[in-house]
Write a protein that holds these residues in place. Sequence first.
Motif, mmCIF file in Angstrom:
data_model
loop_
_atom_site.group_PDB
_atom_site.id
_atom_site.type_symbol
_atom_site.label_atom_id
_atom_site.label_comp_id
_atom_site.label_asym_id
_atom_site.label_seq_id
_atom_site.Cartn_x
_atom_site.Cartn_y
_atom_site.Cartn_z
ATOM 1 N N GLY A 32 0.832 -1.213 0.000
ATOM 2 C CA GLY A 32 0.000 0.000 0.000
ATOM 3 C C GLY A 32 0.858 1.250 0.000
ATOM 4 N N ASN A 33 1.957 1.204 0.752
ATOM 5 C CA ASN A 33 2.852 2.376 0.812
ATOM 6 C C ASN A 33 3.531 2.655 -0.516
ATOM 7 O OD1 ASN A 33 2.305 2.840 3.452
ATOM 8 N ND2 ASN A 33 4.121 1.812 4.259
ATOM 9 N N HIS A 34 3.638 1.617 -1.353
ATOM 10 C CA HIS A 34 4.299 1.788 -2.649
ATOM 11 C C HIS A 34 3.297 1.995 -3.783
ATOM 12 C CE1 HIS A 34 7.774 0.431 -0.403
ATOM 13 N NE2 HIS A 34 8.527 0.803 -1.419
ATOM 14 N N GLY A 35 2.050 2.176 -3.436
ATOM 15 C CA GLY A 35 1.037 2.476 -4.463
ATOM 16 C C GLY A 35 0.483 1.245 -5.160
ATOM 17 N N PHE A 36 0.848 0.062 -4.692
ATOM 18 C CA PHE A 36 0.276 -1.159 -5.272
ATOM 19 C C PHE A 36 -0.936 -1.555 -4.427
ATOM 20 C CE2 PHE A 36 4.692 -1.707 -6.952
ATOM 21 C CZ PHE A 36 4.361 -1.738 -8.297
ATOM 22 N N ASN A 37 -2.017 -0.862 -4.680
ATOM 23 C CA ASN A 37 -3.184 -1.070 -3.818
ATOM 24 C C ASN A 37 -3.860 -2.416 -4.059
ATOM 25 O OD1 ASN A 37 -2.741 1.380 -2.627
ATOM 26 N ND2 ASN A 37 -4.064 2.499 -4.049
ATOM 27 N N GLY A 38 -3.743 -2.928 -5.278
ATOM 28 C CA GLY A 38 -4.308 -4.244 -5.570
ATOM 29 C C GLY A 38 -3.562 -5.322 -4.796
ATOM 30 N N ALA A 39 -2.230 -5.231 -4.820
ATOM 31 C CA ALA A 39 -1.422 -6.214 -4.075
ATOM 32 C C ALA A 39 -1.675 -6.061 -2.582
ATOM 33 C CB ALA A 39 0.058 -6.028 -4.395
ATOM 34 N N ALA A 40 -1.861 -4.818 -2.138
ATOM 35 C CA ALA A 40 -2.158 -4.596 -0.714
ATOM 36 C C ALA A 40 -3.451 -5.330 -0.349
ATOM 37 C CB ALA A 40 -2.292 -3.102 -0.434
ATOM 38 N N ASN A 41 -4.438 -5.272 -1.239
ATOM 39 C CA ASN A 41 -5.700 -5.980 -1.004
ATOM 40 C C ASN A 41 -5.475 -7.490 -0.985
ATOM 41 O OD1 ASN A 41 -8.735 -6.428 -1.166
ATOM 42 N ND2 ASN A 41 -8.072 -7.400 -3.068
ATOM 43 N N TRP A 42 -4.680 -7.968 -1.952
ATOM 44 C CA TRP A 42 -4.422 -9.419 -2.057
ATOM 45 C C TRP A 42 -3.772 -9.934 -0.771
ATOM 46 C CZ3 TRP A 42 -0.959 -13.364 -1.935
ATOM 47 C CH2 TRP A 42 -1.307 -14.546 -2.621
ATOM 48 N N LEU A 151 2.551 -4.174 -14.997
ATOM 49 C CA LEU A 151 2.508 -4.331 -13.533
ATOM 50 C C LEU A 151 1.204 -3.775 -12.959
ATOM 51 C CD1 LEU A 151 6.196 -3.436 -12.548
ATOM 52 C CD2 LEU A 151 5.126 -5.693 -12.515
ATOM 53 N N LEU A 152 0.778 -2.637 -13.504
ATOM 54 C CA LEU A 152 -0.469 -2.042 -12.998
ATOM 55 C C LEU A 152 -1.683 -2.892 -13.360
ATOM 56 C CD1 LEU A 152 0.211 1.773 -13.492
ATOM 57 C CD2 LEU A 152 0.091 0.498 -11.343
ATOM 58 N N THR A 153 -1.595 -3.567 -14.522
ATOM 59 C CA THR A 153 -2.703 -4.455 -14.910
ATOM 60 C C THR A 153 -2.790 -5.629 -13.929
ATOM 61 O OG1 THR A 153 -2.404 -3.860 -17.213
ATOM 62 C CG2 THR A 153 -3.619 -5.884 -16.795
ATOM 63 N N ILE A 154 -1.615 -6.180 -13.594
ATOM 64 C CA ILE A 154 -1.609 -7.292 -12.620
ATOM 65 C C ILE A 154 -2.111 -6.791 -11.262
ATOM 66 C CG2 ILE A 154 -0.120 -8.876 -11.326
ATOM 67 C CD1 ILE A 154 1.643 -9.042 -13.853
ATOM 68 N N ASP A 155 -1.643 -5.602 -10.889
ATOM 69 C CA ASP A 155 -2.067 -5.053 -9.592
ATOM 70 C C ASP A 155 -3.593 -4.896 -9.541
ATOM 71 O OD1 ASP A 155 -1.227 -3.941 -6.994
ATOM 72 O OD2 ASP A 155 -2.198 -2.133 -7.778
ATOM 73 N N LYS A 156 -4.158 -4.470 -10.670
ATOM 74 C CA LYS A 156 -5.617 -4.290 -10.722
ATOM 75 C C LYS A 156 -6.327 -5.637 -10.517
ATOM 76 C CE LYS A 156 -9.156 -2.085 -13.448
ATOM 77 N NZ LYS A 156 -9.578 -1.660 -14.774
ATOM 78 N N GLU A 157 -5.778 -6.667 -11.158
ATOM 79 C CA GLU A 157 -6.394 -8.000 -11.002
ATOM 80 C C GLU A 157 -6.298 -8.480 -9.547
ATOM 81 O OE1 GLU A 157 -4.523 -10.602 -13.825
ATOM 82 O OE2 GLU A 157 -5.356 -9.474 -15.517
ATOM 83 N N LEU A 158 -5.167 -8.181 -8.921
ATOM 84 C CA LEU A 158 -5.000 -8.593 -7.516
ATOM 85 C C LEU A 158 -5.997 -7.866 -6.615
ATOM 86 C CD1 LEU A 158 -1.084 -8.589 -7.373
ATOM 87 C CD2 LEU A 158 -2.587 -10.598 -7.484
ATOM 88 N N GLY A 159 -6.381 -6.678 -7.057
ATOM 89 C CA GLY A 159 -7.343 -5.884 -6.290
ATOM 90 C C GLY A 159 -8.746 -6.463 -6.317
ATOM 91 N N ALA A 160 -8.984 -7.382 -7.245
ATOM 92 C CA ALA A 160 -10.342 -7.953 -7.365
ATOM 93 C C ALA A 160 -10.549 -9.141 -6.411
ATOM 94 C CB ALA A 160 -10.579 -8.401 -8.804
ATOM 95 N N ARG A 161 -9.479 -9.560 -5.759
ATOM 96 C CA ARG A 161 -9.624 -10.727 -4.872
ATOM 97 C C ARG A 161 -10.539 -10.392 -3.697
ATOM 98 N NH1 ARG A 161 -4.875 -13.754 -1.284
ATOM 99 N NH2 ARG A 161 -6.034 -15.685 -0.972
ATOM 100 N N ILE A 162 -11.430 -11.328 -3.388
ATOM 101 C CA ILE A 162 -12.295 -11.135 -2.220
ATOM 102 C C ILE A 162 -12.064 -12.276 -1.225
ATOM 103 C CG2 ILE A 162 -14.126 -9.749 -3.287
ATOM 104 C CD1 ILE A 162 -15.702 -12.403 -3.565
ATOM 105 N N PHE A 163 -12.372 -12.004 0.020
ATOM 106 C CA PHE A 163 -12.135 -13.023 1.052
ATOM 107 C C PHE A 163 -13.273 -14.025 1.113
ATOM 108 C CE2 PHE A 163 -12.539 -14.342 5.595
ATOM 109 C CZ PHE A 163 -11.442 -15.205 5.589
#
Length: 168
Positions: A32-42, A151-163
Amino acid sequence: MISKMMAKRLNDQLNKEFYSAYLYLSISALCGNHGFNGAANWFFIQYQEETAHALKMFRYLNDQNVDIDLRTIFAPELEDLSFLGAFEASLEHEKKMTHQLNELSGYSFQEKDHATYNFLQWYVTEQVEEEAALNQIIDQIRIVGDNGHGLLTIDKELGARIFVDPTI
Ligand code: FEO
Protein backbone atom coordinates in the motif's frame (compact mmCIF):
# COMPACT_ATOMS: atom_id res chain seq x y z
CA MET A 1 -7.29 -37.28 23.37
CA ILE A 2 -3.95 -36.38 21.91
CA SER A 3 -0.45 -36.85 23.29
CA LYS A 4 1.49 -34.09 25.04
CA MET A 5 4.03 -33.96 22.22
CA MET A 6 1.32 -33.83 19.57
CA ALA A 7 -0.38 -31.01 21.49
CA LYS A 8 2.91 -29.12 21.74
CA ARG A 9 3.58 -29.47 18.04
CA LEU A 10 0.06 -28.35 17.13
CA ASN A 11 0.47 -25.37 19.43
CA ASP A 12 3.71 -24.54 17.60
CA GLN A 13 1.88 -24.68 14.30
CA LEU A 14 -0.99 -22.57 15.62
CA ASN A 15 1.50 -19.84 16.46
CA LYS A 16 3.15 -20.18 13.05
CA GLU A 17 -0.21 -19.66 11.36
CA PHE A 18 -0.67 -16.47 13.36
CA TYR A 19 2.85 -15.40 12.40
CA SER A 20 1.96 -16.01 8.73
CA ALA A 21 -1.05 -13.75 9.14
CA TYR A 22 1.18 -11.08 10.65
CA LEU A 23 3.71 -11.46 7.85
CA TYR A 24 1.08 -10.92 5.17
CA LEU A 25 -0.41 -7.98 6.99
CA SER A 26 3.07 -6.41 7.01
CA ILE A 27 3.51 -7.06 3.29
CA SER A 28 0.06 -5.60 2.65
CA ALA A 29 1.11 -2.40 4.39
CA LEU A 30 4.33 -2.26 2.37
CA CYS A 31 2.48 -2.72 -0.93
CA GLY A 32 0.00 0.00 0.00
CA ASN A 33 2.85 2.38 0.81
CA HIS A 34 4.30 1.79 -2.65
CA GLY A 35 1.04 2.48 -4.46
CA PHE A 36 0.28 -1.16 -5.27
CA ASN A 37 -3.18 -1.07 -3.82
CA GLY A 38 -4.31 -4.24 -5.57
CA ALA A 39 -1.42 -6.21 -4.07
CA ALA A 40 -2.16 -4.60 -0.71
CA ASN A 41 -5.70 -5.98 -1.00
CA TRP A 42 -4.42 -9.42 -2.06
CA PHE A 43 -2.09 -9.63 0.93
CA PHE A 44 -4.75 -8.33 3.29
CA ILE A 45 -6.95 -11.23 2.21
CA GLN A 46 -3.98 -13.54 2.67
CA TYR A 47 -3.78 -12.22 6.23
CA GLN A 48 -7.46 -13.08 6.73
CA GLU A 49 -6.90 -16.57 5.30
CA GLU A 50 -3.98 -17.25 7.61
CA THR A 51 -6.02 -16.05 10.55
CA ALA A 52 -8.72 -18.51 9.50
CA HIS A 53 -6.09 -21.29 9.35
CA ALA A 54 -4.98 -20.41 12.87
CA LEU A 55 -8.53 -20.33 14.18
CA LYS A 56 -9.32 -23.69 12.64
CA MET A 57 -6.36 -25.12 14.58
CA PHE A 58 -7.46 -23.25 17.71
CA ARG A 59 -10.90 -24.90 17.50
CA TYR A 60 -9.35 -28.33 17.01
CA LEU A 61 -7.12 -27.91 20.06
CA ASN A 62 -10.10 -26.77 22.08
CA ASP A 63 -12.12 -29.77 20.91
CA GLN A 64 -9.23 -32.01 21.96
CA ASN A 65 -9.15 -30.41 25.41
CA VAL A 66 -5.61 -29.17 24.95
CA ASP A 67 -4.20 -26.20 26.84
CA ILE A 68 -3.75 -23.55 24.18
CA ASP A 69 -0.43 -21.77 24.32
CA LEU A 70 -0.63 -18.40 22.57
CA ARG A 71 2.82 -16.87 22.32
CA THR A 72 4.42 -13.63 21.33
CA ILE A 73 4.20 -13.03 17.61
CA PHE A 74 7.45 -11.49 16.47
CA ALA A 75 7.48 -8.64 13.99
CA PRO A 76 8.33 -9.89 10.51
CA GLU A 77 11.68 -8.62 9.31
CA LEU A 78 11.00 -7.33 5.85
CA GLU A 79 13.41 -5.65 3.55
CA ASP A 80 12.00 -3.03 1.24
CA LEU A 81 10.54 -5.62 -1.11
CA SER A 82 9.85 -5.00 -4.79
CA PHE A 83 6.49 -5.98 -6.27
CA LEU A 84 7.98 -9.26 -7.47
CA GLY A 85 10.01 -9.65 -4.27
CA ALA A 86 6.88 -9.50 -2.13
CA PHE A 87 5.45 -12.56 -3.87
CA GLU A 88 8.76 -14.39 -4.01
CA ALA A 89 9.27 -13.90 -0.26
CA SER A 90 5.72 -15.17 0.31
CA LEU A 91 6.36 -18.26 -1.78
CA GLU A 92 9.52 -19.02 0.19
CA HIS A 93 7.55 -18.64 3.40
CA GLU A 94 4.80 -20.96 2.14
CA LYS A 95 7.37 -23.58 1.14
CA LYS A 96 8.61 -23.58 4.73
CA MET A 97 5.04 -23.90 5.97
CA THR A 98 4.45 -26.81 3.61
CA HIS A 99 7.54 -28.53 4.95
CA GLN A 100 6.47 -27.97 8.56
CA LEU A 101 2.95 -29.23 7.91
CA ASN A 102 4.28 -32.31 6.16
CA GLU A 103 6.51 -32.99 9.15
CA LEU A 104 3.55 -32.54 11.47
CA SER A 105 1.36 -34.79 9.39
CA GLY A 106 4.11 -37.43 9.30
CA TYR A 107 4.48 -37.21 13.06
CA SER A 108 0.75 -37.68 13.67
CA PHE A 109 0.82 -40.74 11.43
CA GLN A 110 3.81 -42.13 13.29
CA GLU A 111 1.92 -41.67 16.57
CA LYS A 112 -1.12 -43.39 15.03
CA ASP A 113 -3.11 -40.29 15.93
CA HIS A 114 -5.52 -40.69 13.06
CA ALA A 115 -7.88 -37.90 14.10
CA THR A 116 -5.04 -35.40 14.00
CA TYR A 117 -3.68 -36.93 10.82
CA ASN A 118 -7.07 -36.49 9.14
CA PHE A 119 -7.36 -32.97 10.47
CA LEU A 120 -3.94 -32.04 9.10
CA GLN A 121 -4.70 -33.27 5.59
CA TRP A 122 -6.83 -30.15 5.12
CA TYR A 123 -3.72 -28.02 5.66
CA VAL A 124 -1.57 -30.20 3.44
CA THR A 125 -4.03 -29.74 0.58
CA GLU A 126 -4.43 -26.03 1.28
CA GLN A 127 -0.66 -25.59 0.94
CA VAL A 128 -0.77 -26.93 -2.62
CA GLU A 129 -3.31 -24.23 -3.51
CA GLU A 130 -1.34 -21.52 -1.73
CA GLU A 131 1.90 -22.33 -3.52
CA ALA A 132 0.11 -22.64 -6.88
CA ALA A 133 -1.54 -19.22 -6.49
CA LEU A 134 1.79 -17.58 -5.64
CA ASN A 135 3.61 -19.33 -8.47
CA GLN A 136 0.99 -18.11 -10.93
CA ILE A 137 1.33 -14.50 -9.81
CA ILE A 138 5.14 -14.70 -9.87
CA ASP A 139 5.05 -16.09 -13.42
CA GLN A 140 2.82 -13.23 -14.55
CA ILE A 141 5.04 -10.59 -12.96
CA ARG A 142 8.13 -12.13 -14.57
CA ILE A 143 6.43 -12.08 -17.96
CA VAL A 144 5.72 -8.34 -17.82
CA GLY A 145 9.16 -7.56 -16.33
CA ASP A 146 9.63 -3.85 -15.70
CA ASN A 147 6.73 -2.83 -17.91
CA GLY A 148 4.78 -0.37 -15.74
CA HIS A 149 1.53 -0.83 -17.64
CA GLY A 150 1.80 -4.61 -17.25
CA LEU A 151 2.51 -4.33 -13.53
CA LEU A 152 -0.47 -2.04 -13.00
CA THR A 153 -2.70 -4.46 -14.91
CA ILE A 154 -1.61 -7.29 -12.62
CA ASP A 155 -2.07 -5.05 -9.59
CA LYS A 156 -5.62 -4.29 -10.72
CA GLU A 157 -6.39 -8.00 -11.00
CA LEU A 158 -5.00 -8.59 -7.52
CA GLY A 159 -7.34 -5.88 -6.29
CA ALA A 160 -10.34 -7.95 -7.36
CA ARG A 161 -9.62 -10.73 -4.87
CA ILE A 162 -12.29 -11.14 -2.22
CA PHE A 163 -12.14 -13.02 1.05
CA VAL A 164 -13.85 -16.36 1.22
CA ASP A 165 -13.13 -18.23 4.42
CA PRO A 166 -11.41 -21.41 3.21
CA THR A 167 -12.13 -23.23 6.46
CA ILE A 168 -15.93 -23.16 6.22
FE1 FEO B 1 -1.56 -21.30 6.69
FE2 FEO B 1 -0.19 -20.26 4.21
O1 FEO B 1 -0.06 -21.40 5.68
